[in-house]
Scaffold this motif. Structure first.
Motif, PDB file in Angstrom:
ATOM      1  N   TYR A   1       0.832  -1.204   0.000  1.00  0.00           N
ATOM      2  CA  TYR A   1       0.000   0.000   0.000  1.00  0.00           C
ATOM      3  C   TYR A   1       0.863   1.248   0.000  1.00  0.00           C
ATOM      4  CZ  TYR A   1      -3.206   3.592   1.641  1.00  0.00           C
ATOM      5  OH  TYR A   1      -3.921   4.744   1.772  1.00  0.00           O
ATOM      6  N   ARG A   2       1.932   1.226   0.832  1.00  0.00           N
ATOM      7  CA  ARG A   2       2.814   2.392   0.885  1.00  0.00           C
ATOM      8  C   ARG A   2       3.488   2.617  -0.477  1.00  0.00           C
ATOM      9  NH1 ARG A   2       5.852   0.604   4.403  1.00  0.00           N
ATOM     10  NH2 ARG A   2       4.628   1.262   6.195  1.00  0.00           N
ATOM     11  N   THR A   3       3.932   1.513  -1.112  1.00  0.00           N
ATOM     12  CA  THR A   3       4.565   1.646  -2.427  1.00  0.00           C
ATOM     13  C   THR A   3       3.580   2.190  -3.451  1.00  0.00           C
ATOM     14  OG1 THR A   3       6.017  -0.212  -1.925  1.00  0.00           O
ATOM     15  CG2 THR A   3       5.775   0.397  -4.243  1.00  0.00           C
ATOM     16  N   LEU A   4       2.308   1.686  -3.376  1.00  0.00           N
ATOM     17  CA  LEU A   4       1.285   2.151  -4.313  1.00  0.00           C
ATOM     18  C   LEU A   4       1.031   3.648  -4.139  1.00  0.00           C
ATOM     19  CD1 LEU A   4      -0.942   1.600  -6.400  1.00  0.00           C
ATOM     20  CD2 LEU A   4      -2.451   0.987  -4.517  1.00  0.00           C
ATOM     21  N   ILE A   5       0.907   4.080  -2.873  1.00  0.00           N
ATOM     22  CA  ILE A   5       0.639   5.496  -2.621  1.00  0.00           C
ATOM     23  C   ILE A   5       1.810   6.354  -3.077  1.00  0.00           C
ATOM     24  CG2 ILE A   5       0.290   7.209  -0.793  1.00  0.00           C
ATOM     25  CD1 ILE A   5      -2.189   5.611  -1.495  1.00  0.00           C
ATOM     26  N   GLU A   6       3.064   5.866  -2.808  1.00  0.00           N
ATOM     27  CA  GLU A   6       4.231   6.651  -3.202  1.00  0.00           C
ATOM     28  C   GLU A   6       4.326   6.766  -4.719  1.00  0.00           C
ATOM     29  OE1 GLU A   6       6.340   8.259  -1.316  1.00  0.00           O
ATOM     30  OE2 GLU A   6       5.351   7.695   0.543  1.00  0.00           O
ATOM     31  N   ALA A   7       3.901   5.704  -5.436  1.00  0.00           N
ATOM     32  CA  ALA A   7       3.989   5.714  -6.892  1.00  0.00           C
ATOM     33  C   ALA A   7       2.742   6.272  -7.561  1.00  0.00           C
ATOM     34  CB  ALA A   7       4.249   4.293  -7.398  1.00  0.00           C
ATOM     35  N   PHE A   8       1.695   6.560  -6.785  1.00  0.00           N
ATOM     36  CA  PHE A   8       0.438   7.047  -7.342  1.00  0.00           C
ATOM     37  C   PHE A   8       0.677   8.383  -8.049  1.00  0.00           C
ATOM     38  CE2 PHE A   8      -4.204   8.220  -6.722  1.00  0.00           C
ATOM     39  CZ  PHE A   8      -4.664   7.168  -7.508  1.00  0.00           C
TER      40      PHE A   8
ATOM     41  N   TYR B   1      -1.277  10.728  -8.805  1.00  0.00           N
ATOM     42  CA  TYR B   1      -2.108  11.830  -8.355  1.00  0.00           C
ATOM     43  C   TYR B   1      -1.762  12.191  -6.911  1.00  0.00           C
ATOM     44  CZ  TYR B   1      -4.733  10.108 -12.392  1.00  0.00           C
ATOM     45  OH  TYR B   1      -5.088   9.691 -13.625  1.00  0.00           O
ATOM     46  N   GLY B   2      -2.235  13.335  -6.475  1.00  0.00           N
ATOM     47  CA  GLY B   2      -1.982  13.761  -5.120  1.00  0.00           C
ATOM     48  C   GLY B   2      -2.885  13.035  -4.136  1.00  0.00           C
ATOM     49  N   VAL B   3      -2.318  12.528  -3.063  1.00  0.00           N
ATOM     50  CA  VAL B   3      -3.074  11.872  -2.000  1.00  0.00           C
ATOM     51  C   VAL B   3      -2.709  12.564  -0.693  1.00  0.00           C
ATOM     52  CG1 VAL B   3      -3.514   9.735  -0.754  1.00  0.00           C
ATOM     53  CG2 VAL B   3      -3.090   9.682  -3.219  1.00  0.00           C
ATOM     54  N   GLY B   4      -3.709  13.053   0.023  1.00  0.00           N
ATOM     55  CA  GLY B   4      -3.455  13.749   1.273  1.00  0.00           C
ATOM     56  C   GLY B   4      -4.490  13.405   2.325  1.00  0.00           C
ATOM     57  N   ILE B   5      -4.101  13.560   3.585  1.00  0.00           N
ATOM     58  CA  ILE B   5      -5.011  13.382   4.721  1.00  0.00           C
ATOM     59  C   ILE B   5      -5.017  14.692   5.500  1.00  0.00           C
ATOM     60  CG2 ILE B   5      -5.462  12.105   6.843  1.00  0.00           C
ATOM     61  CD1 ILE B   5      -4.133   9.694   5.604  1.00  0.00           C
ATOM     62  N   TYR B   6      -6.218  15.203   5.718  1.00  0.00           N
ATOM     63  CA  TYR B   6      -6.364  16.497   6.373  1.00  0.00           C
ATOM     64  C   TYR B   6      -7.174  16.302   7.653  1.00  0.00           C
ATOM     65  CZ  TYR B   6      -4.945  17.906   1.726  1.00  0.00           C
ATOM     66  OH  TYR B   6      -4.268  18.036   0.556  1.00  0.00           O
ATOM     67  N   GLN B   7      -6.621  16.828   8.741  1.00  0.00           N
ATOM     68  CA  GLN B   7      -7.231  16.640  10.054  1.00  0.00           C
ATOM     69  C   GLN B   7      -7.274  17.997  10.764  1.00  0.00           C
ATOM     70  OE1 GLN B   7      -5.186  14.025  12.989  1.00  0.00           O
ATOM     71  NE2 GLN B   7      -6.887  12.644  12.551  1.00  0.00           N
ATOM     72  N   HIS B   8      -8.474  18.365  11.211  1.00  0.00           N
ATOM     73  CA  HIS B   8      -8.665  19.670  11.855  1.00  0.00           C
ATOM     74  C   HIS B   8      -8.204  20.807  10.951  1.00  0.00           C
ATOM     75  CE1 HIS B   8      -9.496  17.240  15.309  1.00  0.00           C
ATOM     76  NE2 HIS B   8      -8.235  16.818  15.435  1.00  0.00           N
TER      77      HIS B   8
ATOM     78  N   LYS C   1      -5.784  20.827   8.861  1.00  0.00           N
ATOM     79  CA  LYS C   1      -4.354  20.823   8.596  1.00  0.00           C
ATOM     80  C   LYS C   1      -3.959  19.571   7.814  1.00  0.00           C
ATOM     81  CE  LYS C   1      -3.744  24.532  11.159  1.00  0.00           C
ATOM     82  NZ  LYS C   1      -3.363  25.847  10.585  1.00  0.00           N
ATOM     83  N   THR C   2      -2.891  19.722   7.027  1.00  0.00           N
ATOM     84  CA  THR C   2      -2.368  18.588   6.269  1.00  0.00           C
ATOM     85  C   THR C   2      -1.494  17.750   7.197  1.00  0.00           C
ATOM     86  OG1 THR C   2      -2.297  19.958   4.282  1.00  0.00           O
ATOM     87  CG2 THR C   2      -1.079  17.889   4.229  1.00  0.00           C
ATOM     88  N   VAL C   3      -1.834  16.451   7.349  1.00  0.00           N
ATOM     89  CA  VAL C   3      -1.050  15.556   8.202  1.00  0.00           C
ATOM     90  C   VAL C   3      -0.352  14.464   7.391  1.00  0.00           C
ATOM     91  CG1 VAL C   3      -2.462  15.981  10.233  1.00  0.00           C
ATOM     92  CG2 VAL C   3      -3.105  14.139   8.651  1.00  0.00           C
ATOM     93  N   PHE C   4      -0.690  14.319   6.126  1.00  0.00           N
ATOM     94  CA  PHE C   4      -0.012  13.348   5.263  1.00  0.00           C
ATOM     95  C   PHE C   4      -0.128  13.805   3.814  1.00  0.00           C
ATOM     96  CE2 PHE C   4      -0.337   9.817   2.271  1.00  0.00           C
ATOM     97  CZ  PHE C   4       0.879   9.194   2.480  1.00  0.00           C
ATOM     98  N   ALA C   5       0.942  13.596   3.044  1.00  0.00           N
ATOM     99  CA  ALA C   5       0.910  13.898   1.611  1.00  0.00           C
ATOM    100  C   ALA C   5       1.900  12.986   0.908  1.00  0.00           C
ATOM    101  CB  ALA C   5       1.266  15.369   1.356  1.00  0.00           C
ATOM    102  N   ASN C   6       1.522  12.489  -0.275  1.00  0.00           N
ATOM    103  CA  ASN C   6       2.410  11.627  -1.053  1.00  0.00           C
ATOM    104  C   ASN C   6       3.215  12.479  -2.045  1.00  0.00           C
ATOM    105  OD1 ASN C   6       0.446  12.247  -2.952  1.00  0.00           O
ATOM    106  ND2 ASN C   6       0.611  10.259  -3.957  1.00  0.00           N
ATOM    107  N   PRO C   7       4.233  11.870  -2.723  1.00  0.00           N
ATOM    108  CA  PRO C   7       5.027  12.641  -3.685  1.00  0.00           C
ATOM    109  C   PRO C   7       4.194  13.247  -4.808  1.00  0.00           C
ATOM    110  CG  PRO C   7       6.156  10.612  -3.118  1.00  0.00           C
ATOM    111  CD  PRO C   7       4.793  10.535  -2.490  1.00  0.00           C
TER     112      PRO C   7
END
Length: 905
Positions: free
Chosen positions: A280-287, A289-296, A298-304
């Motif tokens: 899953y981590r490899t897939l997200i890193e190679a995806f 498109y932009g993938v992000g997780i936003y909490q409150h 704020k950006t708490v995760f973003a892929n390359p």
């Protein structure tokens, strides 16, 4: 597990199990269960502090105030505590304080009042003795009571041991099993009688771990081994199980009680989870498109992919950033309302929408968002996929422009162009068609084709439009209208994105005045088609819009493709080709149309059973105004050429690897006497690097002065006579040491016969004894490399012949190039094939197989057999396991043996 912890707690002694480090490969994984904090140090610190305080108090009263101690009852606190904690050993504290009291009195005051101090000192010692004795008797009574309770419960714990659902074993000091329960026997696969009848730690653990486990067992007697760790148990049938061991030493004995829990499935599940997380981590890193997780907010995760979309240099620039900063000002309120509604759980909030985002440089761009509410690290969050649709929007705009251009073009041409539905109803007609019918373009949709042109109630016989709809192929026909004009009518099927026919396009051109030129045109067209069909290269013609209008069938037949499946379609609709190829061809077509310039490229065309490498050229076909109206494509199959180039590269790399890995010296010297290259062996021997020796004059830098003239003469003779030379010459190392080297020099000439450089192969013969051995090894390697050996040599990898020498190829009647790439089983005689193939398979698996044996191989003529003796072993070739060996022709020996046997009969 609770039962195991209970028994371990009962059988271990406080402070007994401490982790230790072990040398070797095996490191037990100690599970930290927590340990009781040592109290002894704290007690010593408390008593020491109190004793020091008491002595200081005594000294103050005796030396400073010159009076007796007023607070002597404070001395009883450390006396009572030490006697309570340490029983008889605590009396020493009372004695020490008594002595300190008397000493400070005598030295500070003198003998005055000493009798009172003696009474106080005696009371301290008596108090400590009484408390210690009472504490000792109380502890003895407790221990006696505990022993009685232990004796009563011994049978209960034995029954608990034997009936425990966990595997339990009692281990003696020598590592043998004293008592096991049924679960332990089931875990190991042995019977209880076998386990207790002489087996021990060494019998149930793999060889590489058994010694380490026994060391743990021995170390536990010194209270320095972990009480819990993970290890491997080898069952009776050879299977290995991962277990968690909880072990403790039985107080008052040298025996251990161990509880084993089978954690094999848990370990497998943990490994599966780890692999899944890694994928899953490899897939997200190679995806892309932009993938992000936003909490409150704020950006708490973003892929390359998010870095690329928002034009930031590192993920740290995004983490912690307010999501609203990534949205254009004019669209923030709308997205904020979506976010608020989603957090409130309101229905109808879209999870897919478009907005305008903003890059780090302030550039605004359209983006497509997919939003999902998730739980991240135990708190609600939003998972967002961002897709930059800038190019898509441009493509959509280009498509709209293309549609407008198409309508303009259709209305501008003089040909009659009509689009029909499947029932021959007119959907639309261009201006020329409406004008010919004497109607407005919108009025043509009220009639059918045959009603408009021929005034008929039924379709015309052989109608090309109807046939195109029925057959899915273009059709043409010449028709005469009531006014006497002759029309060339063509019908082309129209398909939707899934390839379904939705109608047909009719093109009608007035050819009344062109009939006389038709024959000439037919002849020219026939010549064109004959020329195109005579070549096996791909030759096609595509409209500006991308549909194929011409494609030579001679190139499609080897691919088992019908030309009719291609004509009238775009590259994207050719489903017999992979999607990747289709999209790439569409992109290349678009570039030629937009730029008006030819393009040349190579592409890998992946078909059903093979892959072709194509050398492709696209040429724009323009009208008189310079507009691209067609794109001509030419594709040549260069697969064999590419394979030859790859084989040449592999052989060159193989040769270079042999040279660099060889212990012999290799040097090349150019026409001016400058050093071009040296291999690693020579560089290491001389103490130089490649960068230093490159371009250096060989004679002056590496040859002693007294040898230069002779070696220079040898070089001149090599050039003029074009013959290799064998000579012994000294070379100088960087430290000035001379090495005697036997050199084999050969001049190298280019294709026109001009001298290019010297090639030298040398062997260090400095020390005679080593020289003889080195010379023998070097000659063997040299003869192997130059194919001077009589035996055949080979390398087999993945059952394919990767390398053979000339001797082996000549032995079976092939050329070297013919053997390379062949399956070795094709060369083995059928009567010996099963044996040879089985030995090869077992050797690849690491099983023990005789390295030398005899069998028969086939000659190229398919009839002759060659008896060979093979000596083979495993090597690493191109980072993979391969079989390397030699074949000795023993045919004559076999014939001689046969003749002897016949003569003896």
């Amino acid at each position: 597990m609770q039962l195991g912890l209970l028994l371990t707690a009962k059988m271990t002694v406080e402070g007994q199990c401490r982790p230790v480090a072990y040398a070797g490969d095996f490191q037990p994984q100690v599970l930290n269960l927590g340990k009781r904090r040592p109290k002894e140090t704290v007690r010593i610190i408390i008593i020491t502090a109190m004793v020091v305080a008491c002595i200081a108090l005594a000294a103050y009263f005796h030396f400073v105030l010159q009076v007796g101690i007023l607070y002597s009852h404070l001395f009883y606190v450390p006396v009572v505590l030490s006697a309570f904690w340490w029983t008889r050993r605590g009396i020493y504290v009372a004695i020490g304080l008594a002595i300190a009291l008397l000493v400070t009195h005598l030295t500070g005051i003198g003998v005055s009042g000493i009798l009172d101090e003696c009474v106080r000192a005696a009371m301290l010692v008596v108090t400590g003795t009484v408390v210690a004795e009472l504490r000792r008797r109380l502890r003895t009574a407790d221990l006696r009571q505990a022993a009685i309770a232990l004796s009563e419960s011994e049978e209960k714990y034995r029954n608990l041991f034997l009936s425990s659902p966990l595997a339990m074993v009692k281990v003696g000091d020598d590592g043998s099993f004293i008592l096991v329960n049924e679960q332990f026997a089931a875990l190991t696969g042995y019977s209880e009688a076998d386990l207790v009848g002489g087996m021990g730690i060494a019998n149930i653990h793999p060889e590489d771990e058994a010694g380490q486990i026994f060391e743990l067992h021995r170390a536990r007697r010194e209270a320095s081994a972990p009480s819990m760790y993970e290890t491997t148990v080898e069952t009776r049938d050879g299977k290995r199980r991962q277990v968690e061991v909880n072990v403790g030493l039985i107080p008052g004995s040298d025996e251990d009680i161990a509880i084993l829990k089978d954690i094999t499935e848990r370990k497998q599940e943990e490994e599966a989870v780890r692999e899944s997380e890694e994928k899953y981590r490899t897939l997200i890193e190679a995806f892309p498109y932009g993938v992000g997780i936003y909490q409150h907010g704020k950006t708490v995760f973003a892929n390359p992919g998010a870095l690329k979309i928002f034009a930031v240099r590192s993920i740290d620039e995004l983490l912690g950033r307010d999501i609203r900063e990534l949205i254009a000002d004019r669209d923030r309120d709308r997205l904020s309302s979506f976010k608020a509604s989603r957090e409130k759980g309101e229905p109808g909030v879209p999870d897919h929408y478009f907005t305008i985002a903003k890059r780090s440089n302030g550039e605004e761009f359209p983006v497509e968002l997919f939003v999902r509410s998730i739980t991240y690290q135990g708190q609600p969050a939003h998972h967002v996929i961002s897709i930059d649709v800038t190019e898509r929007r441009r493509a959509e705009e280009a498509l709209k422009n293309s549609e407008r251009e198409k309508q303009l073009i259709l209305d501008s041409i003089s040909a009659l162009v009509v689009f029909h539905d499947r029932d021959l109803g007119i959907v639309w007609a261009n201006h020329a068609a409406a004008e010919f019918a004497g109607l407005a373009p919108s009025a043509t949709t009220e009639k059918r084709c045959h009603e408009l042109w021929q005034g008929r109630t039924e379709p015309c016989k052989g109608c090309p439009v109807q046939k195109a709809i029925e057959t899915g192929e273009p059709h043409r026909l010449e028709m005469t209208t009531p006014d006497g004009r002759i029309w060339g009518v063509r019908g082309y099927p129209a398909r939707d994105g899934k390839g379904n026919i939705i109608g047909a396009v009719e093109f009608a051109v007035d050819i009344t005045e062109r009939n006389l030129a038709r024959e000439a045109l037919r002849q020219a067209d026939e010549l064109y088609r004959t020329t195109i069909e005579a070549t096996t290269d791909f030759v096609y013609l595509r409209e500006r819009a991308g549909r194929y209008v011409q494609f030579n069938e001679s190139s499609l037949k080897p691919l088992d493709i019908n030309r009719n499946d291609v004509i009238g379609k775009t590259a994207g609709e050719l489903r017999m080709f992979p999607l990747e190829n289709r999209m790439f061809y569409e992109e290349m077509h678009r570039r030629v149309v937009e730029s008006g310039k030819p393009i040349r490229f190579e592409d890998k065309l992946i078909l059903r059973h093979h892959m072709k490498v194509m050398d492709c050229q696209l040429w724009p076909v323009k009208d008189k105004a310079g507009n691209v109206i067609y794109v001509a494509g030419f594709g040549r199959d260069i697969t064999q050429r590419k394979r030859a180039e790859e084989q040449l590269r592999r052989e060159r790399d193989f040769s270079n690897t042999l040279i660099q890995a060889s212990p012999a010296f290799f040097v090349t010297i150019d026409t001016e006497g400058k050093t071009k290259t040296m291999n690693n062996s020579l560089l290491n021997a001389l103490g130089y690097t490649t960068k230093v020796v490159a371009g250096t004059d060989y004679l002056s830098a590496f040859v002693p002065e007294e040898d230069r003239a002779a070696l220079s003469e040898i070089f001149d003779r090599l050039v003029h006579e074009n013959e290799p030379a064998l000579t012994e010459s000294r070379v100088l190392t960087r430290r000035g040491r001379e090495l005697l080297v036997e050199w084999h020099f050969r001049p190298i000439f280019n294709e026109v016969g001009a001298f290019e450089y010297f090639f030298g192969l040398g062997v260090d013969i400095t020390e005679r004894k080593q020289a003889e051995n080195a010379l023998r090894i070097s000659e063997e390697k040299y003869r192997t490399l130059i194919d001077n050996i009589q035996d055949g040599a080979f390398i087999i990898q993945d059952a394919k012949m990767q390398f053979v020498n000339d001797a082996l190829a000549a032995m079976i009647g092939y050329a070297v190039d013919e053997v390379i790439g062949m399956d070795f089983r094709e060369l083995v005689a059928p009567e010996d094939l099963a044996m040879v193939a089985d030995n090869y398979s077992r050797r690849q698996k690491g099983e023990k197989v005789p390295p030398e044996y005899e069998f028969r191989i086939l000659h190229k003529d398919g009839k002759s057999r060659v008896f060979v003796n093979m000596n083979v072993g495993l090597v690493t070739y191109r980072d993979q396991i391969a079989s390397m060996g030699t074949l000795k022709d023993i045919t004559e020996r076999k014939r001689a043996e046969q003749a002897v046997r016949q003569s003896q009969q």
